[in-house]
Write a protein that holds these residues in place. Structure first.
Motif, PDB file in Angstrom:
ATOM      1  N   VAL B 517       0.844  -1.208   0.000  1.00  0.00           N
ATOM      2  CA  VAL B 517       0.000   0.000   0.000  1.00  0.00           C
ATOM      3  C   VAL B 517       0.869   1.244   0.000  1.00  0.00           C
ATOM      4  O   VAL B 517       0.443   2.324  -0.412  1.00  0.00           O
ATOM      5  CB  VAL B 517      -0.999   0.051   1.180  1.00  0.00           C
ATOM      6  N   ASP B 518       2.123   1.097   0.469  1.00  0.00           N
ATOM      7  CA  ASP B 518       3.019   2.259   0.546  1.00  0.00           C
ATOM      8  C   ASP B 518       3.563   2.702  -0.810  1.00  0.00           C
ATOM      9  O   ASP B 518       4.332   3.661  -0.886  1.00  0.00           O
ATOM     10  CB  ASP B 518       4.185   1.968   1.503  1.00  0.00           C
ATOM     11  N   ASN B 519       3.159   2.013  -1.890  1.00  0.00           N
ATOM     12  CA  ASN B 519       3.472   2.574  -3.200  1.00  0.00           C
ATOM     13  C   ASN B 519       2.849   3.957  -3.317  1.00  0.00           C
ATOM     14  O   ASN B 519       3.275   4.774  -4.125  1.00  0.00           O
ATOM     15  CB  ASN B 519       2.957   1.660  -4.312  1.00  0.00           C
ATOM     16  N   SER B 520       1.831   4.196  -2.492  1.00  0.00           N
ATOM     17  CA  SER B 520       1.242   5.536  -2.455  1.00  0.00           C
ATOM     18  C   SER B 520       2.273   6.566  -2.015  1.00  0.00           C
ATOM     19  O   SER B 520       2.186   7.728  -2.396  1.00  0.00           O
ATOM     20  CB  SER B 520       0.047   5.535  -1.510  1.00  0.00           C
ATOM     21  N   ARG B 521       3.249   6.132  -1.190  1.00  0.00           N
ATOM     22  CA  ARG B 521       4.308   7.085  -0.812  1.00  0.00           C
ATOM     23  C   ARG B 521       5.065   7.542  -2.058  1.00  0.00           C
ATOM     24  O   ARG B 521       5.434   8.700  -2.194  1.00  0.00           O
ATOM     25  CB  ARG B 521       5.324   6.437   0.134  1.00  0.00           C
ATOM     26  N   ILE B 522       5.319   6.584  -2.956  1.00  0.00           N
ATOM     27  CA  ILE B 522       6.066   6.922  -4.176  1.00  0.00           C
ATOM     28  C   ILE B 522       5.242   7.893  -5.030  1.00  0.00           C
ATOM     29  O   ILE B 522       5.776   8.857  -5.572  1.00  0.00           O
ATOM     30  CB  ILE B 522       6.423   5.644  -4.971  1.00  0.00           C
ATOM     31  N   MET B 523       3.924   7.614  -5.118  1.00  0.00           N
ATOM     32  CA  MET B 523       3.080   8.510  -5.907  1.00  0.00           C
ATOM     33  C   MET B 523       3.091   9.909  -5.290  1.00  0.00           C
ATOM     34  O   MET B 523       3.183  10.912  -6.012  1.00  0.00           O
ATOM     35  CB  MET B 523       1.637   7.981  -5.971  1.00  0.00           C
TER      36      MET B 523
END
Lengths: 422, 626, 177
Positions: B517-523
């Motif tokens: 879910v932390d791919n949102s950090r990359i976004m």
């Protein structure tokens, strides 16, 4: 053992190959006047239309007969003495035999045209014939084709492909009358009528042929009309090439009658191919079906029997596969209207125009013929069904439901219903 | 049976040794089951099978011999697009439902209805409240928790003009979404609408279906997943850099070993707290153990790793092999990516599997249902069960291979910006100077159809060589961590520019930024960079890669990355090649629509070349050196 | 030397058509499904799942008869038995697509399609070639590899018959083996 095979085309070649497999040590002599190596005669129509080069007629290499261990005598056979077991050749040379196969095939049926130029009619059976027609062809020229059967049809298409204008003169009310039913015949006629450079005339016969002073020929028809053309070709069927046996004591005017083992009335003389009168399984009567696959098959059966095995030939039947205007027409057994009076038929067709017709005998229910338009792969099992004597009741429901995708009739489907494990 | 060379299956020594042990002990693993499933269905591989209704099932013949339409009349393009749509919906649903559990937790904290959880980062909560336009003046932390959670609940259900965090995306990107009609309107709504559209007789235009799939994915990337990340930080603390350990050797032969597996930190954090309970530690010692050892698997492992430095035993394909050590006493799971086969493998040893979520029961596992008002007590119970199970351990069957590998973790955006002195400027300067040519997120899973950890780690090595900074999440974390790439020393493997930056800051060239879910950090980071530079995300020299993806969640992640303007390379071919329209759109046509596409490239070296070329193009377009 | 052939047990077939798709894949230019589906001339399957009684599936392919009616009917000699032991293989370069083989094949095993191997040649006879190239490389035929239920097996016929006899004997004696 000394085998002599007279005629080295479809039946003779097949017989030689099987005899050699069964009798590795036997002496086999092949007699045929036509130049070797073997070629496939039916392919001449592809050469005429330009789909094949003349060289592609050859189906085996020049050393084929040597590799097979067959001594080839390039002569015409002229007489047979069944009592002395001697074959006489055109040169007077004699070939003694222990066992002989007559596989001399057939010749074109004469067109029945009178007139001083009638001898210049081109026939269409051998490599020599197609070479001569090709030499006579010229783009923009005109030709008359006599006969609306398969050969006439192929002549027409080939000459059109060579850029000629063609008059196709058909005695029957429609072309391909022997090979198709009314429906496919009408479709073929429609396609033919739409071809540029083709004039189709049905219910007409050419009566005489005279040379024109300016070159070409004048052809007079039974309607009183006449045509001037540069080339006349005829495809009026074939007659068995068995006349050379006149002095042998065998009845040979319409071919050689054979028994189940393809043995003629003379001991140790067998016949196969276009000269052999075999039982026709569709008609239930003796008949010559002068076609390639039966000739090859009969050559094999003859060889088996000549080699001492008892192999009854199950009988032949008419069948033809005709690439027609980009589609495949395949007919098997009795399909033409003349032969199918009193028969019942079932037809399946789909939106792509694929058409499949099964013809059953009206009283026994036996399947006697089948016809397919773009359903070529399906016809093989119907050929099998006719030969096996299947009846209308033998065609299962699932096959009837989906004749273009059903499992084949020949598959032993009954055990599908049984539980797995055995 | 012929001797299998396990080096074909995985590059990891610990995995190879455990595969040999499993083979010897007759234990069936995911690789055995994968082999038994071969050959896979060719229609399904191409996306050409449809089971959406009972007129079928239907298949389209890709060779043009058989049927070209299903019973309903759908052609290959419609069937493939519907299948893609449903995959994206499932993936987005998984992330977003995970996010919902955190909203509920935050709400329960705010309401005071749970005492088992608290807010560890009230400052982040306050920042989020401001971001969401919530009046903070005069509100205590609990009141803010209520207000923020109520606002986020609305993202799930009621239609609002926009989702709470959508304002993070650069204006240009939001305008583009609006123009295309793919601005997400509600998290649950988009998923439900996709299920509706893919019912027989609804949306039968492949491009329209794919545009909605993009909207579903955006509702995940900019709402569902983002909510999960941000609220996990609020409740459990925003990660800060630290060093931890990875591989099967983090299990301890003389300890009670507990593994947490799944995704949400709600259960795993409770377990972590329980392992520190003095009474339980004493109980463990009474049983002869030296103590209680907790390690993570999969993404809930990433959650604990990021925030608490708890060691990682392995990633997706290591989950069964961890049990094969014979040293795992208890494995406690919540949801997602937990192979049902895990229970069978555990059954071959003394290991206990405990399920915790009402959403995720497993036949053969023991269910201890965790809720917000009993988490602490249930966690104590579960750890007690682990100590109990420890007594049943057969020391003769224990084999823990190798020794632990150190890895650095905890690079939340806040931590990165903090390390840079509170602003992105130093990072932007390094990019402009070409020291860091670009950044790539290597995300996603393992997949037994490709060699375990090979593509994830090789791609990372290839990229850092080219001065491209790599960010990892999820299972790729363990892949790269086990190869030593997550330590500052790996700077020696990087190109000169990146190497210099890493040495200056004391950071590794591959940064661990969290769970899936932390791919949102990359976004969010990309969005912040783009906004600072006044460009769109699609203008940035960035890319994403999922070299070993397997899950529907990865499909959703890939699509929100692409729909946000990030070029994404997939290492495993998705089931779309049955439709030239769908495959063409995904790998080519989308460039002209959202400014990015997918590429399919199983070879990590070639994938690196594709990414390098992309970054070069983007850098040149920004007026930078290649 | 044991000559293996593809043995079909239709009662085990579930109609998944994997054999068809993998057969076409194996006979494509690329040999890879993902690429095969976008080749200019699509490869075609040489095994077909026909509809049997009560809509049960029936895997159907060339039996490689000896003597083979198709081979006897083939005028240009395109159906050859000298390419691989025990197999009747269509030499596409020689095939003229005349349809004679289909006219005599009792098993509905031959179809006509254009083939990439002879581009621009028109439709040619397409039938099972026993995957002789795969077998020479030590692989099993593609259809057999694809079959997950055991309806297709690549076995020595005699051994297969023995297995059948054993099953029959066990059934007769009431033994469940």
């Amino acid at each position: 053992m000394r085998y002599v095979i007279v005629g080295l085309h479809a039946a003779g070649r097949s017989a030689c190959a099987w005899l050699r497999r069964l009798r590795p040590d036997a002496s086999i002599v092949g007699v045929d006047p036509e130049a070797m190596p073997p070629y496939a005669r039916p392919l001449i129509s592809y050469v005429l239309s330009g789909e094949l080069e003349p060289g592609q007629l050859n189906v085996e290499g020049p050393d084929f007969w040597d590799r097979l261990g067959v001594r080839v005598v390039s002569e015409r056979a002229t007489a047979l003495d069944p009592d002395k077991k001697i074959l006489t050749l055109a040169s007077g040379r004699q070939e003694p035999y222990d066992c002989l196969l007559v596989a001399t095939g057939s010749s074109p049926r004469p067109a029945g045209v009178q007139g001083s130029a009638a001898k210049e009619i081109h026939y269409f059976r051998t490599r020599g014939h197609v070479e001569r027609i090709l030499a006579a062809c010229r783009p923009g020229g005109s030709a008359a084709v006599l006969g609306g059967g398969l050969v006439g049809f192929k002549l027409t298409m080939g000459l059109l492909a060579r850029g000629m204008r063609v008059h196709l003169l058909v005695t029957s009310p429609q072309p391909l009358a022997l090979n198709v039913d009314e429906r496919v015949g009408a479709w073929a006629a429609e396609q033919l009528a739409a071809l540029p450079n083709l004039a189709l005339q049905t219910c007409v016969t050419a009566q005489s042929m005279e040379p024109e002073p300016s070159g070409g020929y004048r052809l007079t028809l039974d309607t009183g009309e006449s045509l001037t053309v540069d080339l006349v070709a005829a495809g009026k069927g074939v007659i068995p090439a068995s006349g050379w046996l006149d002095g042998s004591g065998l009845a040979c005017a319409d071919g050689l009658a054979v028994d189940q083992r393809l043995l003629t009335a003379a001991p140790e003389v067998y016949a196969a191919g276009d000269t052999a009168i075999c039982r026709d399984v569709a008609l239930g009567a003796p008949r010559i079906n002068a076609i390639w696959p039966l000739a090859v098959e009969q050559g094999r059966f003859a060889a088996w029997n000549m080699a001492g095995q008892d192999c009854p030939y199950p009988g032949g039947l008419a069948m033809n596969s005709i690439p027609l205007f980009g589609r495949h027409v395949v007919s098997v057994g009795a399909v033409n209207p003349r032969l199918t009076r009193g028969c019942v038929s079932e037809v399946a067709e789909d939106r792509q125009g694929r058409y499949l017709k099964l013809v059953f005998d009206g009283s026994s229910g036996r399947i006697v013929g089948a016809l397919g338009l773009d359903a070529a792969p399906r016809l093989g099992e119907l050929t099998w069904a006719v030969r096996r004597g299947l009846t209308r009741d033998d065609i299962p429901t699932h096959w009837r439901r989906a004749p273009l995708s059903a499992a084949p009739l020949a598959a032993r489907t009954e055990w599908l219903a049984k539980a797995a494990g055995l | 049976m012929s001797k299998t060379d396990f080096s074909d299956l995985t590059i990891c020594k610990d995995a190879q040794q455990m595969l040999a042990k499993a083979r010897e002990e007759g234990v069936e693993t995911v690789w055995d089951r994968k082999r038994a499933q071969e050959p896979h269905c060719g229609f399904c591989e191409l996306g050409l099978s449809c089971r959406n209704c009972a007129m079928g099932p239907c298949r389209i013949d890709p060779f043009g011999h058989g049927p070209q339409r299903g019973v309903c009349g759908a052609d290959a393009h419609v069937i493939v697009a519907r299948n893609v749509g449903r995959s994206v919906a499932s993936g987005a649903a998984a992330h977003s439902d995970h996010g919902r559990d955190l909203v509920e937790t935050l709400h329960a904290i705010g309401e005071g209805s749970t005492t088992d959880y608290t807010i560890r980062d009230p400052e982040k909560l306050a920042r989020i409240a401001v971001e969401l336009g919530i009046e903070t003046a005069g509100k205590d932390t609990n009141a803010l928790a209520r207000a923020v959670s109520e606002r986020l609940f609305e993202d799930y259900g009621i239609r609002r003009n926009s989702l709470a965090f959508i304002g993070r995306a650069p204006q240009k990107r939001r305008d583009l979404w609006k123009k295309l009609g793919i601005t997400p309107r509600g998290i649950d709504r988009e998923v439900v609408e996709m299920m509706h559209r893919t019912h027989m007789g609804v949306d039968n235009e492949p491009v329209n279906l794919l545009l909605h799939a993009a909207r579903v994915a955006l509702s995940d990337g900019w709402a569902g997943s983002l909510t999960a990340t941000e609220l996990s930080d609020v409740i459990f603390g925003t990660p800060t850099p630290r060093v931890a350990q990875v591989n099967l050797a983090v299990l301890k032969e003389d300890h009670v070993n507990i593994l947490v597996h799944g995704h949400n930190p709600i259960v795993s954090e409770a377990i972590l707290a329980a392992t520190k309970d003095p009474g339980l530690i004493k109980a463990a010692k009474d049983k002869g153990a030296a103590g209680i050892n907790l390690a993570g698997l999969c993404c809930t492992g990433n959650e604990l790793l990021m925030r608490q430095g708890i060691p990682m035993a392995g990633n997706h394909l290591m989950s069964e092999l961890a049990i094969v050590t014979g040293a795992v006493d208890l494995i406690i799971v919540d949801y997602q990516c937990i192979m049902p086969g895990l229970v069978t493998v555990a059954g071959c040893y003394h290991s206990k599997v405990i399920t915790t979520s009402p959403k995720a029961h497993f036949s053969g596992a023991e269910h201890v249902e965790f809720s917000l008002d009993n988490a602490r007590q249930k966690a104590l119970q579960a750890v007690g069960m682990a100590i109990e199970a420890y007594s049943g351990r057969d020391p003769k069957r224990v084999f823990i291979p190798g020794s632990p590998v150190p890895m650095m973790t905890g690079f939340s955006n806040e931590a990165v910006i903090g390390a840079l002195g509170g602003t992105l400027t130093p990072l932007i300067d390094a990019i402009k100077a070409g020291q860091i040519r670009g950044a790539v997120g290597i995300v996603g899973c393992n997949n037994p159809r490709v060699k375990h950890d090979f593509a994830n780690s090789e791609l990372a090595k290839e990229l850092i060589k080219r001065d491209i900074l790599v960010l990892v999440t999820g299972c790729a974390t363990v892949s790269t961590g086990k190869q030593g790439l997550l330590m500052p020393e790996a700077a020696s493997l990087a190109g000169p520019g990146l190497s210099a930056v890493c040495r200056a800051l004391g950071i590794p060239p591959v940064l661990h930024v969290g769970s899936c879910v932390d791919n949102s950090r990359i976004m969010s980071l990309c969005a912040a960079l783009a906004t600072t530079l006044g460009v769109d995300i699609s203008d940035l020299p960035v890319a994403a890669a999922a070299p070993e993806w397997y899950s529907e969640k990865a499909v959703a992640i890939g699509l929100y990355a692409v729909a946000s303007g990030v070029f994404t390379v997939l290492g495993v071919t998705p089931p779309v090649l049955g439709s030239s329209v769908v495959a063409g759109l995904l790998t080519n046509g989308l460039e002209g629509v959202v400014g990015a596409t997918f590429a399919i490239e199983p070879d990590p070296c070639k994938a690196a070349e594709l990414i390098d070329a992309r970054i070069r193009t983007k850098r040149l377009a920004l007026g930078l050196s290649a | 030397m044991v000559v293996k052939s593809v043995i079909i047990r239709p009662e085990l077939c579930v109609g998944c058509m994997q054999c068809m798709i993998r057969c076409a894949e194996a006979h494509s230019e690329s040999g890879v499904l993902a690429l095969a589906v976008s080749e200019a001339v699509l490869a075609k399957p040489r095994i077909h799942i026909g509809v049997g009684p009560e809509l049960r599936p029936f895997p159907n392919k060339c039996r490689h008869c000896e003597p083979a009616p198709c081979q006897e009917a083939c005028m240009p000699g395109a159906i050859r038995s000298d390419i691989a032991e025990g197999l009747k293989i269509v030499d596409m370069a020689r095939c003229i697509g005349c349809g004679m083989c289909g006219m005599v094949c009792p098993y509905f095993a031959i179809r006509y399609y254009p083939a990439a191997q002879v581009a621009g040649h028109g439709a040619v006879a397409i039938k099972c070639d026993g995957c002789h190239e795969r077998v020479a490389r030590g692989q099993v035929p593609a259809c057999v590899e694809a079959c997950v239920t055991g309806a297709l097996a690549f076995e020595d016929v005699n051994r297969h018959m023995n297995a059948g006899v054993n099953r029959l004997a066990n059934a007769a004696l009431g033994v469940t083996a």
